[in-house]
Every structure is written in structure tokens, then in C-alpha cells.
Design an enzyme around this catalytic site. Sequence first.
Site, PDB file in Angstrom:
ATOM      1  N   GLY A   1       0.757  -1.300  -0.079  1.00 55.74           N
ATOM      2  CA  GLY A   1       0.122   0.017  -0.096  1.00 55.74           C
ATOM      3  C   GLY A   1       0.932   1.159  -0.063  1.00 55.74           C
TER       4      GLY A   1
ATOM      5  NE  ARG B   1     -17.372  13.126   8.903  1.00 55.20           N
ATOM      6  CZ  ARG B   1     -16.151  13.079   8.381  1.00 55.20           C
ATOM      7  NH1 ARG B   1     -15.718  11.779   8.513  1.00 55.20           N
ATOM      8  NH2 ARG B   1     -15.540  13.906   7.912  1.00 55.20           N
TER       9      ARG B   1
ATOM     10  N   GLY C   1      -0.489   4.691   0.246  1.00 57.23           N
ATOM     11  CA  GLY C   1      -1.319   5.893   0.706  1.00 57.23           C
ATOM     12  C   GLY C   1      -0.457   6.476   1.839  1.00 57.23           C
TER      13      GLY C   1
ATOM     14  CG  HIS D   1     -16.203   8.723   4.598  1.00 54.42           C
ATOM     15  ND1 HIS D   1     -15.899   9.182   3.246  1.00 54.42           N
ATOM     16  CD2 HIS D   1     -15.796   9.575   5.400  1.00 54.42           C
ATOM     17  CE1 HIS D   1     -14.908  10.112   3.520  1.00 54.42           C
ATOM     18  NE2 HIS D   1     -14.690  10.318   4.865  1.00 54.42           N
TER      19      HIS D   1
END
Lengths: 246, 637
Positions: B40, B330, B42, B401
Site C-alpha cells: 500500500g 456524522r 497511501g 465512507h
Amino acid sequence: MKLILHVWRQKNPAQAGRMVRYEANDVNPDMSMVELLDVVNEELILKSEEPIAFEHDCREGICGSCGFMINGIAHGPEAATTVCQLSMRHFKDGDELYIEPWRAKAFPIIKDLVVDRSAFDRIIEAGGYISVPTGSAPDGNVILVPKDASDRAMDAAACIGCGACVAACPNASAALFTGAKIAHLGLLPQGQPERHQRALSMVRQFNAEQFGSCTNIGECEAVCPKEIKLEVIARMNRDFIHASLS
Amino acid sequence: MLLDSRAPSGPIEKLWDQARFEMKLVNPANKRKHTIIVVGSGLAGASAAATLGELGYNVKCFCFQDSPRRAHSIAAQGGINAAKNYHGDGDSVFRLFYDTLKGGDFRSREPNVYRLAQISVDIIDQCVAQGVPFAREYGGTLANRSFGGAQVSRTFYARGQTGQQLLLGAYQALERQVDSGHVQMFPRTEMLDLVVVDGHARGIVTRNLVTGRIESHAADSVVLATGGYGNVYFLSTNAKGSNCTAIWRAYKHGAAFANPCFTQIHPTCIPVSGEYQSKLTLMSESLRNDGRIWVPKKAKDKRPPNQIPEDERDYYLERRYPSFGNLVPRDVASRNAKAVCDEGRGVGETGLGVYLDFSDAIRQFGVDLVRERYGNLFEMYQRITDEDPYKVPMRIYPAMHYAMGGLWVDYFLMSTIPGLFVTGEANFSDHGANRLGASALMQGLSDGYFVLPYTVGDYIAGTKLEKIDASHSAFTRAEAGVTELTARLLGIQGRRTVDWFHRRLGKIMWDDCGMSRTAAGLESAISQIRELREEYWKDVKVAGSADDLNQSLEKAGRVADFFELGELMCLDALHRKESCGGHFREEYQTADGEAQRNDEEFSYVAAWEYKGADQAPVLHKEPLTFEYVHPSQRSYK
């Protein structure tokens, strides 16, 4: 609505490619261009044909994965829009779309609409960074950055590395891409120590990758989905010449 | 299975210093002899790979995209939190720690969260020095904004592209190490299995996505930074390629999976418009600062919004939560939107949407100020929906999300498999049952730049590892397994595409393991998932071959893992008989419909151990204790 697609199909770099005609019926105007390709692909798979290979990931216009030519324009007719955000309402019923990969010597085709853009990574590798070892940074507010410099650096840093600039350029030049990084880092005080060496190394790499030279045509700016301005190329040239002469 | 957090004891503000002092060091001359795999690229992966490379280790970094710069961290909009207190508005490390722990509804580990808050300030310094163009004040100092209902201004940002700029900073640091020869990058390469030898993670098996070749890579330690699993819902704000395969295959080798049911639904996304829809687009939640959320009072009211008079509108958040109004967290905002749509009061063609109306803001502040604040978001909305939010209210609906759950890790970010480290969204560690806005970027970079480089070194220095290479029989076995799975997927040649199944799985998950959950719904979801999975393995159709670029094959493997993960999520949601954060069980709510936590029975991390394909996973509990923050009921009334 209904659209006719002519899509470049090429199994691999060794085999020749060709345009293949597909009909897309029931096109919803709210669909994006890549969603339309999804729908076409679903039908191809069920017919035991290979789906059209194309790159995409975030589908929000920020990752830079997607991109192809539509009727000769990189990312299609809408300004400042990647194909993943290009909605079909911009086309009319019965329109014919010619869809082709980015074409440039430095971006060899892998399959269908997928090309190899690793030359961009190698340009960054050559110097598109500020050398700061982890943990050695002073407090963030020790380095004051005028708001104007920061804003202009951000304008250049918005580049998503999609490659549209190269595809649109008759010379297949990577000047806009390379210039954007040189401008982003060169506009900031943190970027000054390596500024000229950076321009020298990155431009040398961009030449080594067989991108063409810039002749100020401006097609790159016109298709850039992030609206990067031509002035970054001027900065690149200035820094490069300075470095070459000193 | 022993869940030892290995968190040091003592005063919380000294723990990380003390732990770092006690860690063993690898002789600088020996570092290059040790190979570390990072999967990965990111924020968590790129920052870890760059820093480990800089320290001198031999690093191999893998990503499935064509370049490490494309990882989905790039799409984060809002910002990154740090307890700098540059505004003197009362922020501190302790306050950020407190807010994160409370926001997570008291389901995270105190020492980890405290360390995160401490390190937050170093992240900003590092990123500024790298040239991240953060927003500035006219005097040249860093600008901040308040975000996600925080009462202090601690969010640093680079326009609406903070994730992009932080990721490019990490990517550039990574490329610098590629140039120096310390990091070898493997783009277009997907991890398909973890290799464990004598109980230690010793490498991975990958598929080259261009040639299809299956390859083995041996190492002294493996780091998984592969992001979250939101795409189990098919429609989410994640990138299309985001998947759970790396962590799921590690789970099958004995890495415990923690709190899989803790997922976050973001309230302000653009609603679904049709069957073809492939993903959902997030609109920054800063819109809720000035927009007012409402639905018609009457069910099935199909009048256009401007023809619905003021007294026939229900501003339900303002009505139910007078003090926080449209700015409730949220999870609360999402749940309420679902509730009004369930009553038949949703808007838009599908009835799955609520209005976010700026007409009052435009009247009050003028259109220019509204444009200055939200112009780019309005433009994005119009680009997608073809509606002008200056004239008609936006329509929004919640969407999947972020995954708070992930592989279980100790204080050192090591999983239950020695030598396997997990960072960023892929682990479970810092956000409890609900993540606060602008905290995901903070966690990814904290783990990658400032935690792992120490803890991986400590593991390598303190572990005697036999020398092995990719010819070891464990690799040969894993390669055979991966090849067999690929052949199996290609061999079915059924009647339905991978996406057809994925959409159906997503719908089950969304309906029964989404914003609100019930025991009956979860039980039914489990049996539906099992049936659909069985059908998948009989009737899926994957076109193309195994030995070239085949995106339909890539998807098929990922969806196979989503089926199994989806079932575990439902199981976890079923066992957690309480409501907390993003996990809302309808049976456990207060008289006025708010989430009811049960600290007496559920103040623990649920870590699931894989026991085999036909066996039920086994639940292990890591009790959570709170020495510094007293758990309280969240209230936004």
C-alpha cells in the site's frame, strides 16, 4: 439516449490495435463517461468477450488514473473535467464518440486504453521533492510563507499526473507536468536550496524519457483538468537555464 | 489467542517517550541487510516506506495502481488535525486526545489515542518542510479552520485537496528513496497472500497485474497499509479499487480482525441517481456550517422545493437537536436522514435524499460570501447533478465512507502475527466506534512517519529470524493456492458478472448492516450473504485469461473476500448488543431515539480469530480501561 462508440482495442503491445464499434443504448444523461464504459463492459462479459481495459480509481477527478481521448480531445469536450466526471448529458442522442488511449512514445500502450505512465514517476524520482529526513523539521510556523506564494504553489501542486498534457501536445512534451512540480517547490522558501539542481535533474530525466520539447503551443493548458497554467513552463525554463549556466 | 496491547504503564504523557527508550535498536550498518515489505502506498504506506528506506532498511513497496501517487488518501478533502494551538483558543494535546476518545464513543485504547494527539504536531512540521502548500494567513503563518463540530481551530488544510497534497508530500519522499536505491517500488502489483513461517510473517505472494505472473517476496517483516473495506457496500465514497484482500488473507493466517462492524456513514454525499451508479461522491461536511437540512412534513410530497411553504417543511435536525442543530456528528446526522426517508418523506426521484438548503445563508450573507466559502463544492455538485445549488436546494444522502474496524494491533502496531504490522485505515486502533473529521490523515501519517519506523526496528532487533528466501516451501505452497484460486474463478464461466453480485452484496449490507441494525435484520443478512456467495462460486462469469491485464479477474478475487468479510461484519454487529458511534442497534436506544451504549458489558475491543472455512470464528475480548477520560453519554440536544 443512444450513442455510438468507436473504441481502440489492442490486446497487448506486440499485437496491432484497431477501432471497434459498439452501440450504447439506454444511456442515462447523468452517467459519467467511465460508467458508460462499465455498462458496455458488462454486456461484453456476458457475451464472453473481453471487456475494454481502462484505468480509473477514485472517480472524483483527483487520483489521475483515468484519461483517454474522446473525438481527439484529451478527457473530452468539457473544460477542467476528467473523463470520470464527464457526464453524458454533454452529448446528444446519436452522437459518435471516438475513444483512443493517450498516444506518446514515452507512454507505451499496455492494453486497450491503458498506457504506461511510469516515466512521470521517474521524473519525480529525479528530483521532484524537498530533501527533508523524517523528524528533522523545525516548527511549522518557523518557515513563514507569504500567502501569495503559497496560493501560487498550490495552483501548480494541483496537478494530478494524468498525462493529458502529454497526449494533447503535438510534440508529446511533458513540460507542463514537469514545470508544475518545479514551480510548486520553487515558489516556496523550503524549496530554495535545491531549486536549481532540481530543475536540472528533472528536465534531464524528462528528455531521457523521450518526451518532446515544448514549443509553446498551449494545447496542454487547454486540456488540463486542473487548469495548470503555461507559466509553470516558463519557470521551469528559467530555473533550468540558470542551473545550466551556473 | 492472547491479546496483549503491550501498552507501557505510567503517566500517559510519558508512555511514548518511555517506550521509545526501551526499544531495541538495529545497528545502522546492519539495516540494509533487513528487508521490509510495505503493502500500500497511501499516506500510511508511503510515509512508512519512505522513512524506513531513509533509515537504511531494504524496503519493497507494493501498490495495485500504476503509480504510488494514486492511492485513495488523495481524495481526502477537509484537512488534518493537529494540537498546535496556534490560535491560543484552548487547544492542547490532552484536548485532542479527549475529543478523539469521546468522538469514538469510548471504544478505543487510551495510550494509542494519546500518542496520536502527541505526534499530530510533528506531522505538520514534517509536511511543511516537505513543501506541502498549506493555507496561509497574510503574515505567512499557517491558517486553520474548525472542522466537524470541533470547538477549536485545529484543522490544517490545503484548499479542498488536503489529502492530495499530503499524499504527494509522502509520495515525493518515497520517490527520493527510490532514487537513492533504498526502496524498490512495485506498482501494478497486488498482494494475494501472506506467508507465515514458524509463526512469523515472512513475506507475501503477489500477482503482477500486467503479466499475470504470480511472484513471491521474502522479508523480515511485513507492513500492511492497504486502507479500508468500505467497498463491501459496493456503493461508497472509496475508490473503485479499494479492497480488503490483503487484510482478509492475513486474517486467514491468524491476524485477529477487530471491530469489523464499526463503519462510518458520511451524511453529506450526492444521492444515488440510477442503477448504473458506480460510486458515491462526498461533499465536504463544512457545508453543514451554513446549509439547513430539511424534508417536507408530509410523506410523499412531490412538489418542487420552492413550492413547499416554510410551515410545511421539517428542519428535523434543528428541531431534534436545538443546541447543535445541523452540526451534530456524522453518525447522528446520517441516522436521522435515514429515519425521515424511511417515513416516506425523502426527496428527489428515488425518495432517498434530504434537502441541504442555502437560501437562508444567501439571504443573510449574500451570494458572494456563499460563493467564496463553498463555490468549488457547488460547482462539483452542479457538475454531477446538473442542478444549480444557488437556486435549488442540494439533495444529499448518507454514504459509506470509512472503516474504523480493521486488523487488531497492539501499541506497537503489530498484529497477532509476529512481524506483521498494520497501519492507517487498515488497522482498528485509534478511532473507536466513530472517527472525527480530519483525523484519518493524522492517523495515517502518524503511524507511517513516526511510529512504525521505531517499532519495526524494535521487532527486527529483538527477534532471531532464520534466513529464508522465496524458494522456501511456504512460498511455493502459497503460490499454488493463489494460482488455484485464480483458475477456479476463471473456470466457473457462469451467467452473471462480478458487479452483478457485488451490487447485491452491497444492498444486503446497506439495508441490514448499514446505518441502523437489528438482530432480525442481521440474522437474515447472514443467511442471504451465504446464499449469494454460494451462487457466486457457481454462477459468476469472469472474462479473459490469467496471464495478462484482466480487470474483471482482479475484481472477482476482491469480491470473493468481501463476501466473507461482510458475513463477519454482520456477526460482529449481531453480538454487540449496544449502540455506539457508527454502530446503531435499534433495540438499544434511549426513549428519545438516541444511541445507548452499554459500558458494563461491551467496553471491549471485539477481536475475531479465523478458525477455518467451515468453522465459526472465535471472539476474543480486549477490555478497555479508562484512566484519564471518564466515559459519558454523548449528548447533542
